[in-house]
Design a protein around this motif. Sequence first.
Motif: not given
Length: 182
Positions: A146-161
């Motif tokens: 879940p830690t890697t999933a969280h890291l990627i998810r958090e950055n996915l938000i910035e990439v989408e923005e």
Amino acid sequence: MSTQKAVRQHADEVEGSDALRVDAERAEQIVDALNTDLASTYVLYHQLKKHHWNVEGAEFNDIHVLLGEMAEEAEEFADELAERAQALGGVPVAGTDAISEHAAVDPEDEDVYDIRTSLRNDMAIYGDIIETLRDHVELAENLGDPTTAHLIRENLIEVEEAAHHLEHYLEDDTLVLESATQ
């Protein structure tokens, strides 16, 4: 300069992490995904910097600043990906050959294009990265990380923005008047 040549870990080896309780088999799959994301992010970073350096025109400053900020965000994300790969017992991808081999995206060629074409090319890379990041969130979750999933998810938000901001720049509405000679 040191002449020591002892290899501590080969680039294709993944040891896993006892401290993080991620075995080598699971870590290998996650590190491979992280290295794909890392390589793709480096391709994006370099393309954004290319456009940052070459942008011209009436909206030069705003786009120049935007692309510089987007490149900084990509560089920060790359660092987070590399550190996570290393924490999982892997070796972060480095070097131009390895980046080209691992990246899930292709950069535009070396030519300089008009800014609309450049931004469209950036948006295409962002879109490809978004799809890959979504897949890697799911992979990490399915592998119990879940830690890697969280890291990627958090950055996915910035990439989408960032992709969304590019989309706005590519809209037809503008305050810049077209030249009467066109």
